[in-house]
Enzyme design. Structure first.
Site, PDB file in Angstrom:
ATOM      1  N   LYS A  99       0.922  -1.114  -0.645  1.00  0.00           N
ATOM      2  CA  LYS A  99       0.240   0.142   0.375  1.00  0.00           C
ATOM      3  C   LYS A  99       0.882   1.226  -0.222  1.00  0.00           C
ATOM      4  O   LYS A  99       1.910   1.767   1.092  1.00  0.00           O
ATOM      5  CB  LYS A  99      -1.165   0.400   1.251  1.00  0.00           C
ATOM      6  CG  LYS A  99      -2.344   1.673   0.983  1.00  0.00           C
ATOM      7  CD  LYS A  99      -1.800   1.185   2.378  1.00  0.00           C
ATOM      8  CE  LYS A  99      -2.748   3.081   2.946  1.00  0.00           C
ATOM      9  NZ  LYS A  99      -3.643   3.047   3.969  1.00  0.00           N
ATOM     10  N   GLY A 160      -7.547   9.267  10.782  1.00  0.00           N
ATOM     11  CA  GLY A 160      -8.166   9.027  12.107  1.00  0.00           C
ATOM     12  C   GLY A 160      -9.067  10.313  12.174  1.00  0.00           C
ATOM     13  O   GLY A 160      -9.411  10.502  12.894  1.00  0.00           O
ATOM     14  N   GLY A 187     -10.582   7.813   7.100  1.00  0.00           N
ATOM     15  CA  GLY A 187     -11.693   8.691   7.705  1.00  0.00           C
ATOM     16  C   GLY A 187     -12.751   7.568   7.976  1.00  0.00           C
ATOM     17  O   GLY A 187     -14.029   8.710   8.714  1.00  0.00           O
ATOM     18  N   THR A 209      -7.907   3.645  12.697  1.00  0.00           N
ATOM     19  CA  THR A 209      -9.023   4.350  14.756  1.00  0.00           C
ATOM     20  C   THR A 209     -10.040   4.064  14.919  1.00  0.00           C
ATOM     21  O   THR A 209      -9.922   4.134  15.578  1.00  0.00           O
ATOM     22  CB  THR A 209      -8.588   5.576  13.763  1.00  0.00           C
ATOM     23  OG1 THR A 209      -7.124   6.464  13.330  1.00  0.00           O
ATOM     24  CG2 THR A 209      -8.250   6.327  15.225  1.00  0.00           C
TER      25      THR A 209
END
Length: 256
Positions: A99, A160, A187, A209
């Site tokens: 990634k 985050g 997000g 997160t």
């Protein structure tokens, strides 16, 4: 449509990808991965211990034979840093599916798209299969796919932030134009955000997160699993059209 997510020849029955940062422990991370039903985990090569045997190793908790490891370039702000990081990851674990993220500044962690595209081209030329974190810009998404990226990963909102899908129109445009998987990355804050992403037609959702900083990460991981499944099924089912006025559920013909 197939219920299998295929990325660079790897077939996954789960469309939820989770991270390996911000958890209280590797044990909690492993429990969250199990609850999420995840089959792929993304690993920040610069921040997670993969090789120092004197300290807890991620691989002792998340078995590389069970999970597809996706090394990422979190914390890289230039193409050169990203390329160096992923070459080290390939040497350490033999990973070539990666990634890519090249960030623009510390405050927003927004992707630097010019550097991202440059890094993607160089990595692909070096034999990597690149899943790429990008802005929700359909133009750059097309350029990244044309460059050979195997998955396009537009942000839902800032990394985050938990703000959810801020620009559903652009996400939908990217989905419609892409012939490789589109995976919302960054997000997501709660289960409904994941469902929205999937209802837009995305092939998967990546999050860290939203699970790791939940009050109950294991329960949230389970919620995200079901949210992704629900959103995918709703997309495949095809939602009803929106109407300006009421439409009675029961037929009016034959009323007494």
């Amino acid at each position: 449509m197939s219920n299998v997510l295929e990325v660079a020849g790897r077939k996954l029955s789960s469309r939820l990808i989770i991270g390996t940062g911000k958890y209280e422990s590797y044990e909690q991370n492993a429990a969250a991965a199990e609850a999420a039903g995840a089959e792929m985990v993304t690993v920040a090569v610069r921040r997670v211990n993969l090789t120092d045997k004197d300290k807890p190793l991620l691989v002792d908790y998340l078995d590389p034979e069970k999970y597809v490891y996706l090394p990422n370039t979190a914390g890289c702000f230039t193409a050169e840093d990203a390329i160096r990081t992923l070459r080290l990851a390939r040497e350490a674990g033999g990973w070539d599916l990666v990634k890519l993220e090249v960030l623009s500044d510390q405050k927003t962690l927004y992707p630097d798209m010019e550097e991202t595209l440059r890094a993607a081209k160089l990595l692909i030329a070096d034999g990597f299969e690149v899943m790429v974190y990008c802005s929700d810009d359909p133009v750059y998404a097309r350029k990244l796919e044309d460059a050979g990226c195997c998955a396009i990963m537009p942000l839902g909102s800032l990394i985050g932030s938990g703000l959810g899908i801020m620009n559903p129109v652009n996400i939908r445009l990217i989905v419609e134009q892409s012939s490789v998987p589109v995976i919302v990355d960054a997000g997501v804050g709660t289960a409904s955000d994941a469902t929205v992403a999937m209802e837009l037609g995305c092939d998967g959702v990546l999050m860290n997160t939203a699970i790791a900083e939940a009050k109950d990460p294991i329960l949230m991981a389970s919620a995200m699993k079901h949210a992704v499944i629900a959103g995918r099924e709703a997309y495949l089912a095809g939602r009803m059209g929106k109407k300006r006025y009421a439409d009675p559920s029961s037929p009016l013909a034959g009323l007494i």
